[in-house]
Design an enzyme around this catalytic site. Structure first.
Site, PDB file in Angstrom:
ATOM      1  N   PHE A  88       0.804  -1.223   0.000  1.00 40.73           N
ATOM      2  CA  PHE A  88       0.000   0.000   0.000  1.00 40.73           C
ATOM      3  C   PHE A  88       0.837   1.274   0.000  1.00 40.73           C
ATOM      4  O   PHE A  88       0.341   2.346   0.308  1.00 40.73           O
ATOM      5  CB  PHE A  88      -0.973   0.010   1.183  1.00 40.73           C
ATOM      6  CG  PHE A  88      -1.720  -1.269   1.342  1.00 40.73           C
ATOM      7  CD1 PHE A  88      -2.724  -1.606   0.445  1.00 40.73           C
ATOM      8  CD2 PHE A  88      -1.409  -2.169   2.350  1.00 40.73           C
ATOM      9  CE1 PHE A  88      -3.414  -2.809   0.571  1.00 40.73           C
ATOM     10  CE2 PHE A  88      -2.085  -3.370   2.469  1.00 40.73           C
ATOM     11  CZ  PHE A  88      -3.088  -3.692   1.578  1.00 40.73           C
ATOM     12  N   ILE A  91       2.686  -8.116  -4.064  1.00 42.64           N
ATOM     13  CA  ILE A  91       2.237  -7.538  -2.794  1.00 42.64           C
ATOM     14  C   ILE A  91       0.794  -7.938  -2.484  1.00 42.64           C
ATOM     15  O   ILE A  91       0.116  -7.293  -1.702  1.00 42.64           O
ATOM     16  CB  ILE A  91       2.397  -6.011  -2.790  1.00 42.64           C
ATOM     17  CG1 ILE A  91       1.550  -5.347  -3.880  1.00 42.64           C
ATOM     18  CG2 ILE A  91       3.853  -5.625  -2.938  1.00 42.64           C
ATOM     19  CD1 ILE A  91       1.562  -3.821  -3.816  1.00 42.64           C
ATOM     20  N   GLN A 130      -9.024  -6.200  -5.930  1.00 43.93           N
ATOM     21  CA  GLN A 130      -8.320  -4.933  -5.728  1.00 43.93           C
ATOM     22  C   GLN A 130      -9.294  -3.780  -5.512  1.00 43.93           C
ATOM     23  O   GLN A 130      -9.101  -2.948  -4.636  1.00 43.93           O
ATOM     24  CB  GLN A 130      -7.440  -4.642  -6.935  1.00 43.93           C
ATOM     25  CG  GLN A 130      -6.110  -5.363  -6.913  1.00 43.93           C
ATOM     26  CD  GLN A 130      -5.160  -4.715  -5.922  1.00 43.93           C
ATOM     27  OE1 GLN A 130      -4.596  -3.664  -6.166  1.00 43.93           O
ATOM     28  NE2 GLN A 130      -4.994  -5.346  -4.785  1.00 43.93           N
ATOM     29  N   GLY A 156      -5.076   0.645 -14.767  1.00 40.78           N
ATOM     30  CA  GLY A 156      -4.538   0.462 -13.417  1.00 40.78           C
ATOM     31  C   GLY A 156      -5.677   0.461 -12.423  1.00 40.78           C
ATOM     32  O   GLY A 156      -6.601   1.264 -12.517  1.00 40.78           O
ATOM     33  N   GLU A 199      -5.396   1.761  -6.977  1.00 40.89           N
ATOM     34  CA  GLU A 199      -5.684   2.904  -6.113  1.00 40.89           C
ATOM     35  C   GLU A 199      -6.965   3.653  -6.437  1.00 40.89           C
ATOM     36  O   GLU A 199      -7.490   4.365  -5.583  1.00 40.89           O
ATOM     37  CB  GLU A 199      -4.497   3.881  -6.175  1.00 40.89           C
ATOM     38  CG  GLU A 199      -3.245   3.290  -5.548  1.00 40.89           C
ATOM     39  CD  GLU A 199      -2.000   4.069  -5.911  1.00 40.89           C
ATOM     40  OE1 GLU A 199      -1.489   4.797  -5.052  1.00 40.89           O
ATOM     41  OE2 GLU A 199      -1.536   3.945  -7.061  1.00 40.89           O
TER      42      GLU A 199
END
Length: 744
Positions: free
Chosen positions: A243, A469, A643, A706, A709
């Site tokens: 993160f 990760i 995600q 992506g 985030e």
């Protein structure tokens, strides 16, 4: 016909290893004579060490050494940050640990105890007594806000923008809102706390590390310990969550390596949860002003977004808090600015969507409040001000489907059932509210080098220093390679997590997948061309004269003509073909500058939130959530959904529970544990409906953008907007706790 894997919900390739315990993380690698280290932390925010009494610690059975600034071998100081040397961008702080008697924040490591067991090391660390000459320290963010100075921007992260006269337009607006927002500091709580296992063999160093930046960590360690980069090996095949907190080099890593060199023993340093808070940076607090002016129709005439954030005096950097305000809404008059204060606290660092996550809370809350002032549906207001081009500079959007995200989300969520009157929707003792907010996060790529090997047995090996990760990094690259070469997924092996592999990109900024994918695609295309060239040289090949065959069924085919890679290589007497792709920083910078001059690239989305607020206690429960996202091509439907849900859950923590409490007198973090720092648990999280539009961005590899985030951006605002609808109260200070709602 070969099965296509891109877009399918493929199980993660490492799932069995992780769920059965076969996967070894940084603190799980055995070595003969392994020693264990523990940190001693300063108890003042600023000053000098005048004495260290380590006699009691050294007397503990099993203690090997107590390292302080008086006896530790020297490290070289950290280099200055420079865009020309990207590895310097992952420096956590500039402190030269144990090479100075200076203290720069409360919690800075001032000694390291090395012992035969972790229990002995921790016990002995508690016996070390340090005396200080205390100096005046600046640790109170709220008190220092008036002393903020303008943040310096750069080509990749501008800190200010202006168009027209926003203040004059605001004053003349028919309808306006002018709000002040605050967000607190946040700390990282990855499931795997930071850990390092360091082993010296002469001047050769091996480090097992929980990191998001293998290549840049390797470069940094080589510089700090004065050894050639080729003599440093960083191994990080599995990371238990990052993160952003594991994207930089922090004290624990450096001091583990230092302790291993000093004791000539392999050393493991696994941070306690409290030590993570005291030595690893987190999210900056912020104060923000968002002012919006509009015509009575709802058309924006002014948009002002300013912010104040903090950095540490010995490190950290500004965040792109006003970033989304550069892109989300069309207005003829815009003013954006960001300012900073320097404090004697541990440096702030990357934390999921740094800047955008808290910036969108303020912006999207203000847009909702303007809708209330106008008596207008908040989705209608957003769509009325949806820009055709980037509002600041008129650049084209490479890909933008925010209208479609709101349309799909409104239907899935049942937005039409919302009664717009605040406090009008009830279910027994619960006040029910619905809120929306936009999600937005820029897209970018980093340099990535890969090699792809195609064997005569039909096997494919992709090699890249990627980071796992928890996002399924190896799995998605295997899917891409399988499709590009037309081979079964099970025949593809992806090697990651090792600095001896070709340099991979940092796992940050939601850019790892696209960065590596670009190079994997290039290498696979080179392999196809090499295989075709090899086949054409054989008079017996059915591919002679074929110009553009398809990769499928484990080989190259045009219609019924073609053959497998195994047949091509076997006939040529070759056991494999290999291709490399990727480029260095200069190539990356040139591409970045070129792209930024032409387009604005970003992922976006629409959040729909339903809350229930207890009218007697003020308790807030998020009861429903729908998120619809434009993230380009979906490579793996399962990992993408995971995600996006994860980002939303982290956003719920930002909205309702998370807050790092810093003592304004001492600079000490007073809630440095999961008992006192409240992250969302299962009972706090509703069923989250996630949907992706799955439309490719033509300017990105495979059209992917992506996903790491974007889904945390806008979450805080969606919750706050739903609470506003349920209660009529606008909460502008996170987290949204009972005291900010009562009395109802």
């Amino acid at each position: 016909m070969s099965i296509k894997y891109v877009g399918r919900p493929v199980d993660r390739l490492d799932s069995r290893a992780k769920t059965t315990g076969q996967a070894r993380f940084a603190a799980e690698h055995p070595y003969p004579d392994l020693a264990h280290a523990a940190l001693v932390h300063s108890t003042i925010a600023r000053g000098r060490i005048t004495a260290v009494d380590a006699d009691a610690a050294r007397a503990v059975k099993g203690v090997i050494e107590v390292l302080t600034h008086e006896n530790a071998p020297a490290m070289k100081p950290a280099p200055s940050r420079s865009l020309l040397n990207p590895s310097t961008m992952v420096i956590g702080t500039s402190v030269n640990y144990l090479a100075t008697d200076e203290v720069h924040w409360n919690g800075q490591p001032v000694a390291v105890v090395v012992a035969e067991s972790p229990e002995a090391a921790r016990h002995a660390a508690g016996l070390v007594r340090v005396a200080y000459e205390e100096l005046p320290a600046v640790v109170d963010f709220a008190a220092e806000e008036p002393n903020a100075t303008p943040q310096k921007g750069n080509a990749l992260m501008p800190a200010a923008a202006s168009k027209g006269d926003a203040e004059a337009a605001l004053a003349a607006a028919a309808v306006s809102v002018d709000l002040r927002f605050t967000t607190p500091p946040h700390n990282h709580n990855a499931i795997e706390p930071h850990a390092t296992t360091a082993v010296w063999d002469g001047d050769r160093l091996t480090v097992h590390e929980s990191t998001q930046s293998i290549s840049w960590l390797r470069s940094h360690l080589a510089q700090r310990f004065g050894v050639p980069q080729r003599d440093v090996r960083v191994l990080s095949p599995y990371v238990g969550g990052g993160f952003g907190g594991k994207g930089s080099v922090w004290a624990g890593t450096l001091l583990a390596v230092l302790a291993a060199r000093a004791t000539r023993r392999p050393v493991r340093l696994a941070l306690t949860r409290a030590a993570v808070y005291h030595t690893v940076g987190g999210r900056t607090p912020s104060t923000q002003r968002v002012a919006l002016g509009a015509e009575s129709s709802g058309k924006l005439t002014a948009l002002i977004h300013t912010s104040v954030a903090r950095t540490g005096r010995v490190g950290g950097g500004g965040e792109q808090i006003t970033s989304a305000s550069r892109h989300l809404y069309d207005s003829p008059n815009i003013r954006l600015s960001q300012s900073l204060v320097e404090l004697d606290l541990v440096s702030n660092t990357f934390m999921r969507a740094p800047g955008e996550s808290i910036g969108t809370f303020a912006l999207e809350s203000a847009v909702d409040e303007l809708a209330c002032e106008l008596g207008m549906d908040p989705i209608e207001l957003r769509m009325l001000n949806e820009p055709a081009r980037n509002p600041i500079d008129g650049k084209r959007f490479a890909h933008r489907m925010l209208r479609e995200a709101y349309e799909v989300g409104a239907e899935r969520f049942g937005w039409r059932e919302r009664d717009p009157r605040p406090g009008s929707m009830r279910d027994g003792r619960w006040l029910v509210g619905m809120g929306v907010a936009s999600a937005y996060h820029p897209a970018f790529q980093l340099p990535a080098s890969v090699t792809v090997r195609l064997g005569a047995d039909g096997g494919v090996v992709v090699r890249c220093g990627l980071h796992e990760i928890g996002v399924g990094a190896a799995t998605v690259q295997a899917q891409i390679a399988a499709d590009e070469l037309g081979v079964p997924l099970e025949s593809v092996r992806v090697e990651i997590g090792d600095s001896e592999l070709p340099d991979g990109p940092m796992a940050g900024g939601s850019g790892q997948t696209a960065s590596a994918a670009a190079s994997v695609l290039e290498a696979c295309r080179k392999l196809r061309r090499s295989a075709l060239d090899l086949a054409r040289k054989s008079p017996d090949s059915p591919l002679r004269g074929v110009r553009d065959p398809q990769a499928r069924d484990g080989g190259l085919y045009q219609g019924s003509r073609g053959e497998t890679y195994a047949a091509i290589l076997t006939r040529a007497g070759r056991d494999h073909l290999e291709a490399a792709a990727g480029g260095g920083m200069l190539r990356f910078m040139a591409k970045t500058v070129r792209d930024r001059s032409r387009w604005v690239k970003a992922a976006s989305g629409a959040h729909f939130c339903e809350v229930r607020v207890d009218r007697d206690t003020g308790e807030v429960r998020v009861s429903r959530w729908t998120g619809v996202f434009d993230v380009g091509t979906v490579i793996n439907a399962k990992t993408v959904a995971s995600q996006l849900r994860g980002g939303i859950v982290m956003g719920l923590g930002l909205a309702l529970t998370e807050e790092t409490l810093v003592d304004p007198r001492t600079g000490r973090i007073v809630n440095a544990s999961l008992a006192d720092y409240h992250v969302p648990v299962h009972a706090d999280v509703p069923r989250i409906d996630v949907h992706c539009l799955d439309e490719p961005d033509p300017t990105m590899p495979l059209g992917l953008v992506g996903v790491g985030e974007v889904s945390i951006t806008g979450v805080g605002a969606a919750v706050a907007n739903a609470v506003r609808h349920a209660t009529g109260k606008r909460v502008t200070d996170l987290p949204i706790t009972l005291d900010k709602l009562l009395p109802l």
